[in-house]
Motif scaffolding. Sequence first.
Motif, mmCIF file in Angstrom:
data_model
loop_
_atom_site.group_PDB
_atom_site.id
_atom_site.type_symbol
_atom_site.label_atom_id
_atom_site.label_comp_id
_atom_site.label_asym_id
_atom_site.label_seq_id
_atom_site.Cartn_x
_atom_site.Cartn_y
_atom_site.Cartn_z
ATOM 1 N N THR A 35 0.846 -1.187 0.000
ATOM 2 C CA THR A 35 0.000 0.000 0.000
ATOM 3 C C THR A 35 0.878 1.232 0.000
ATOM 4 O O THR A 35 2.012 1.212 0.458
ATOM 5 C CB THR A 35 -0.910 0.029 1.235
ATOM 6 O OG1 THR A 35 -0.091 -0.029 2.395
ATOM 7 C CG2 THR A 35 -1.867 -1.142 1.241
ATOM 8 N N SER A 53 -2.068 5.895 2.780
ATOM 9 C CA SER A 53 -3.350 5.453 2.224
ATOM 10 C C SER A 53 -4.241 4.880 3.324
ATOM 11 O O SER A 53 -3.775 4.436 4.359
ATOM 12 C CB SER A 53 -3.129 4.409 1.121
ATOM 13 O OG SER A 53 -2.611 3.224 1.678
ATOM 14 N N GLU A 95 -7.320 2.066 3.769
ATOM 15 C CA GLU A 95 -8.049 0.968 3.151
ATOM 16 C C GLU A 95 -9.273 0.662 4.003
ATOM 17 O O GLU A 95 -9.166 0.536 5.218
ATOM 18 C CB GLU A 95 -7.170 -0.275 3.072
ATOM 19 C CG GLU A 95 -5.915 -0.092 2.248
ATOM 20 C CD GLU A 95 -4.966 -1.251 2.423
ATOM 21 O OE1 GLU A 95 -4.694 -1.920 1.417
ATOM 22 O OE2 GLU A 95 -4.515 -1.485 3.557
ATOM 23 N N THR A 96 -10.420 0.547 3.346
ATOM 24 C CA THR A 96 -11.662 0.236 4.048
ATOM 25 C C THR A 96 -12.187 -1.097 3.527
ATOM 26 O O THR A 96 -12.233 -1.323 2.320
ATOM 27 C CB THR A 96 -12.705 1.340 3.819
ATOM 28 O OG1 THR A 96 -12.158 2.581 4.241
ATOM 29 C CG2 THR A 96 -13.977 1.064 4.584
ATOM 30 N N TYR A 97 -12.593 -1.958 4.458
ATOM 31 C CA TYR A 97 -13.067 -3.294 4.105
ATOM 32 C C TYR A 97 -14.445 -3.546 4.695
ATOM 33 O O TYR A 97 -14.694 -3.250 5.856
ATOM 34 C CB TYR A 97 -12.106 -4.369 4.637
ATOM 35 C CG TYR A 97 -10.728 -4.275 4.048
ATOM 36 C CD1 TYR A 97 -10.430 -4.911 2.856
ATOM 37 C CD2 TYR A 97 -9.739 -3.548 4.684
ATOM 38 C CE1 TYR A 97 -9.162 -4.829 2.302
ATOM 39 C CE2 TYR A 97 -8.468 -3.452 4.145
ATOM 40 C CZ TYR A 97 -8.185 -4.095 2.956
ATOM 41 O OH TYR A 97 -6.932 -4.009 2.413
ATOM 42 N N TYR A 119 -17.513 -1.631 9.318
ATOM 43 C CA TYR A 119 -16.387 -1.780 8.395
ATOM 44 C C TYR A 119 -15.089 -1.865 9.183
ATOM 45 O O TYR A 119 -15.057 -1.634 10.386
ATOM 46 C CB TYR A 119 -16.322 -0.625 7.391
ATOM 47 C CG TYR A 119 -16.118 0.738 7.998
ATOM 48 C CD1 TYR A 119 -14.835 1.263 8.169
ATOM 49 C CD2 TYR A 119 -17.199 1.512 8.400
ATOM 50 C CE1 TYR A 119 -14.641 2.514 8.727
ATOM 51 C CE2 TYR A 119 -17.014 2.764 8.952
ATOM 52 C CZ TYR A 119 -15.741 3.262 9.109
ATOM 53 O OH TYR A 119 -15.547 4.500 9.671
ATOM 54 N N GLU A 162 -11.104 -0.423 8.911
ATOM 55 C CA GLU A 162 -10.229 0.547 8.245
ATOM 56 C C GLU A 162 -8.793 0.293 8.682
ATOM 57 O O GLU A 162 -8.514 0.134 9.871
ATOM 58 C CB GLU A 162 -10.644 1.967 8.625
ATOM 59 C CG GLU A 162 -9.748 3.032 8.047
ATOM 60 C CD GLU A 162 -10.094 4.396 8.569
ATOM 61 O OE1 GLU A 162 -9.236 5.025 9.222
ATOM 62 O OE2 GLU A 162 -11.246 4.838 8.343
ATOM 63 N N ASN A 203 -5.077 2.109 8.349
ATOM 64 C CA ASN A 203 -4.302 3.276 7.937
ATOM 65 C C ASN A 203 -2.925 3.182 8.572
ATOM 66 O O ASN A 203 -2.618 2.224 9.262
ATOM 67 C CB ASN A 203 -5.039 4.575 8.286
ATOM 68 C CG ASN A 203 -5.292 4.724 9.765
ATOM 69 O OD1 ASN A 203 -4.372 4.661 10.572
ATOM 70 N ND2 ASN A 203 -6.553 4.920 10.131
ATOM 71 N N ASN A 257 -13.316 -9.535 0.337
ATOM 72 C CA ASN A 257 -13.179 -8.881 1.631
ATOM 73 C C ASN A 257 -13.554 -9.833 2.761
ATOM 74 O O ASN A 257 -14.353 -9.505 3.608
ATOM 75 C CB ASN A 257 -14.040 -7.620 1.682
ATOM 76 C CG ASN A 257 -13.434 -6.508 0.868
ATOM 77 O OD1 ASN A 257 -12.240 -6.497 0.622
ATOM 78 N ND2 ASN A 257 -14.248 -5.571 0.444
ATOM 79 N N VAL A 277 -8.338 -9.447 4.682
ATOM 80 C CA VAL A 277 -8.084 -8.287 5.536
ATOM 81 C C VAL A 277 -6.899 -8.549 6.459
ATOM 82 O O VAL A 277 -6.062 -7.671 6.686
ATOM 83 C CB VAL A 277 -9.345 -7.892 6.334
ATOM 84 C CG1 VAL A 277 -9.066 -6.698 7.225
ATOM 85 C CG2 VAL A 277 -10.482 -7.572 5.366
ATOM 86 N N ALA A 287 -3.815 -8.045 4.406
ATOM 87 C CA ALA A 287 -3.568 -6.611 4.199
ATOM 88 C C ALA A 287 -3.036 -5.956 5.470
ATOM 89 O O ALA A 287 -2.126 -5.113 5.412
ATOM 90 C CB ALA A 287 -4.853 -5.926 3.743
ATOM 91 N N ARG A 321 0.563 -4.237 5.947
ATOM 92 C CA ARG A 321 0.664 -2.850 6.422
ATOM 93 C C ARG A 321 1.626 -2.765 7.596
ATOM 94 O O ARG A 321 2.486 -1.887 7.653
ATOM 95 C CB ARG A 321 -0.722 -2.340 6.817
ATOM 96 C CG ARG A 321 -0.793 -0.963 7.442
ATOM 97 C CD ARG A 321 -0.510 0.145 6.450
ATOM 98 N NE ARG A 321 -1.534 0.217 5.439
ATOM 99 C CZ ARG A 321 -2.211 1.302 5.132
ATOM 100 N NH1 ARG A 321 -1.976 2.422 5.770
ATOM 101 N NH2 ARG A 321 -3.110 1.282 4.192
#
Length: 194
Positions: A3, A7, A9-11, A64, A66, A68, A138, A143, A146, A150
Amino acid sequence: MPTEPGSVETYRTAFSRVIAVLVAAVCAIGLVMTAVADLSATARGGWPFVVVGAGAWALFWRPYVELNDAEAVLVNVFRTIRMPWVRVTAIDSRWSFTVHTDERRYSAWAVPGASGMGTRARMMRNRGAAGESNTDGNNAAAVALAAAERMQQLRDAGHLGAPRSDIPVTTTWNVPVLAVAAVVAVFTAAGVLL
């Protein structure tokens, strides 16, 4: 997939959004039909549609996850949990996307684990494709992957050291959901008592 720094990211699952839209549509049609049949009876007979529609919004549309650069945010039905990356000790995806800290674990309502049937279908689709990942979509595994990526990027950039317990995990009530629940409760009480 790396990423970009900064940024967000929303899942959330597409299936839950579809459920929310379908339920809201059915409830809206039911409420309109109740009003057309007898406008004065809408308060008495319309409350179930409002309850179910508000429930679909709170349970399936709003939650959701998120990710970051500063934290992982889990927006569940009634509570939002903000976990700075320096507090995260492990990430799990068995039943849902779950983040572990040194004190406890936090699960995301919005991102459930992949079902056995879905995993089998993806494996059959990807059979023979070397290196293919079964984390498309998703679901919790995607997730978790990800989030791990991150964290690794932040660690490689020198932003994360060892887990620290002096930085708090914050948990807050989801005021919009609670406000809608209060309005729905009043509407329901009025409908039952009238």
